[in-house]
Design a protein around this motif. Structure first.
Motif, short mmCIF file in Angstrom:
data_model
loop_
_atom_site.label_atom_id
_atom_site.label_comp_id
_atom_site.label_asym_id
_atom_site.label_seq_id
_atom_site.Cartn_x
_atom_site.Cartn_y
_atom_site.Cartn_z
N THR A 125 -29.50 158.49 1.84
CA THR A 125 -30.08 158.45 3.18
C THR A 125 -31.59 158.38 3.09
OG1 THR A 125 -28.22 159.68 4.09
CG2 THR A 125 -30.25 159.66 5.38
N ALA A 126 -32.17 159.18 2.21
CA ALA A 126 -33.62 159.17 2.03
C ALA A 126 -34.09 157.82 1.50
CB ALA A 126 -34.05 160.29 1.10
N ALA A 162 -38.69 152.05 6.12
CA ALA A 162 -40.11 152.29 6.41
C ALA A 162 -40.99 151.27 5.70
CB ALA A 162 -40.51 153.71 6.01
N ARG A 197 -32.59 154.90 1.95
CA ARG A 197 -32.48 153.92 3.04
C ARG A 197 -33.64 154.05 4.01
NH1 ARG A 197 -27.48 155.46 5.24
NH2 ARG A 197 -26.58 156.14 3.31
N ARG A 198 -33.98 155.29 4.32
CA ARG A 198 -35.11 155.51 5.24
C ARG A 198 -36.42 155.00 4.64
NH1 ARG A 198 -33.47 161.54 7.14
NH2 ARG A 198 -31.88 160.92 8.63
#
Length: 91
Positions: free
Chosen positions: A7-8, A15, A10-11
Protein backbone atom coordinates in the motif's frame (compact mmCIF):
# COMPACT_ATOMS: atom_id res chain seq x y z
CA UNK A 1 3.18 -6.19 7.04
CA UNK A 2 3.60 -7.06 3.37
CA UNK A 3 0.18 -5.58 2.60
CA UNK A 4 1.14 -2.36 4.39
CA UNK A 5 4.36 -2.17 2.40
CA UNK A 6 2.50 -2.72 -0.89
CA UNK A 7 0.00 0.00 0.00
CA UNK A 8 2.82 2.38 0.88
CA UNK A 9 4.62 1.53 -2.37
CA UNK A 10 1.45 2.17 -4.41
CA UNK A 11 0.93 5.50 -2.67
CA UNK A 12 4.54 6.50 -3.26
CA UNK A 13 4.25 5.51 -6.93
CA UNK A 14 1.03 7.50 -7.33
CA UNK A 15 2.61 10.51 -5.63
CA UNK A 16 5.63 10.30 -7.96
CA UNK A 17 3.39 10.17 -11.03
CA UNK A 18 1.31 13.08 -9.76
CA UNK A 19 4.48 15.11 -9.14
CA UNK A 20 5.74 14.42 -12.68
CA UNK A 21 2.42 15.55 -14.13
CA UNK A 22 2.12 18.60 -11.89
CA UNK A 23 5.73 19.85 -12.14
CA UNK A 24 5.45 21.28 -15.68
CA UNK A 25 2.20 23.04 -14.75
CA UNK A 26 3.82 24.53 -11.65
CA UNK A 27 6.85 25.68 -13.65
CA UNK A 28 4.59 27.27 -16.29
CA UNK A 29 2.52 28.98 -13.59
CA UNK A 30 5.66 30.35 -11.90
CA UNK A 31 6.82 31.72 -15.26
CA UNK A 32 3.62 33.77 -15.55
CA UNK A 33 4.23 35.58 -12.26
CA UNK A 34 5.48 39.16 -12.38
CA UNK A 35 9.27 39.27 -12.07
CA UNK A 36 9.30 40.68 -8.54
CA UNK A 37 6.88 38.05 -7.22
CA UNK A 38 8.69 35.21 -9.01
CA UNK A 39 12.08 36.31 -7.67
CA UNK A 40 10.75 36.58 -4.12
CA UNK A 41 8.98 33.22 -4.32
CA UNK A 42 12.03 31.42 -5.69
CA UNK A 43 14.34 32.84 -3.04
CA UNK A 44 11.92 31.74 -0.35
CA UNK A 45 10.85 28.35 -1.72
CA UNK A 46 13.78 27.19 -3.85
CA UNK A 47 16.68 28.73 -1.95
CA UNK A 48 14.87 28.17 1.36
CA UNK A 49 15.67 31.66 2.63
CA UNK A 50 13.71 33.08 5.55
CA UNK A 51 11.50 36.13 5.07
CA UNK A 52 14.23 38.20 6.73
CA UNK A 53 16.95 36.79 4.45
CA UNK A 54 14.84 37.40 1.34
CA UNK A 55 14.26 40.97 2.50
CA UNK A 56 18.00 41.47 2.94
CA UNK A 57 18.86 39.85 -0.40
CA UNK A 58 16.39 42.03 -2.28
CA UNK A 59 16.97 45.10 -0.11
CA UNK A 60 13.26 45.34 0.69
CA UNK A 61 11.23 45.84 3.83
CA UNK A 62 10.03 42.51 5.24
CA UNK A 63 6.43 43.63 4.78
CA UNK A 64 7.02 43.90 1.03
CA UNK A 65 8.44 40.37 0.98
CA UNK A 66 5.37 39.08 2.83
CA UNK A 67 3.04 40.88 0.40
CA UNK A 68 4.83 39.57 -2.67
CA UNK A 69 4.79 36.01 -1.34
CA UNK A 70 1.11 36.27 -0.53
CA UNK A 71 0.29 37.55 -4.02
CA UNK A 72 2.47 34.89 -5.66
CA UNK A 73 0.84 32.08 -3.67
CA UNK A 74 -2.63 33.39 -4.46
CA UNK A 75 -1.88 33.62 -8.19
CA UNK A 76 -0.33 30.14 -8.25
CA UNK A 77 -3.29 28.66 -6.41
CA UNK A 78 -5.66 30.22 -8.97
CA UNK A 79 -3.56 29.09 -11.92
CA UNK A 80 -3.22 25.54 -10.66
CA UNK A 81 -6.92 25.00 -10.01
CA UNK A 82 -8.34 22.50 -12.52
CA UNK A 83 -9.70 25.30 -14.72
CA UNK A 84 -6.78 27.62 -13.91
CA UNK A 85 -4.63 26.35 -16.74
CA UNK A 86 -6.92 28.14 -19.18
CA UNK A 87 -6.28 31.41 -17.34
CA UNK A 88 -2.47 31.38 -17.71
CA UNK A 89 -1.26 34.36 -19.63
CA UNK A 90 2.05 35.41 -21.08
CA UNK A 91 4.06 38.09 -19.38
Amino acid sequence: MAADRETADRRAGAAAIEARVLLPRVADAIETLPDDERETLLLFAWEELSYHSVAEALELPIGTVRSRLNRARTRLRELLEPKGKNRMRSR
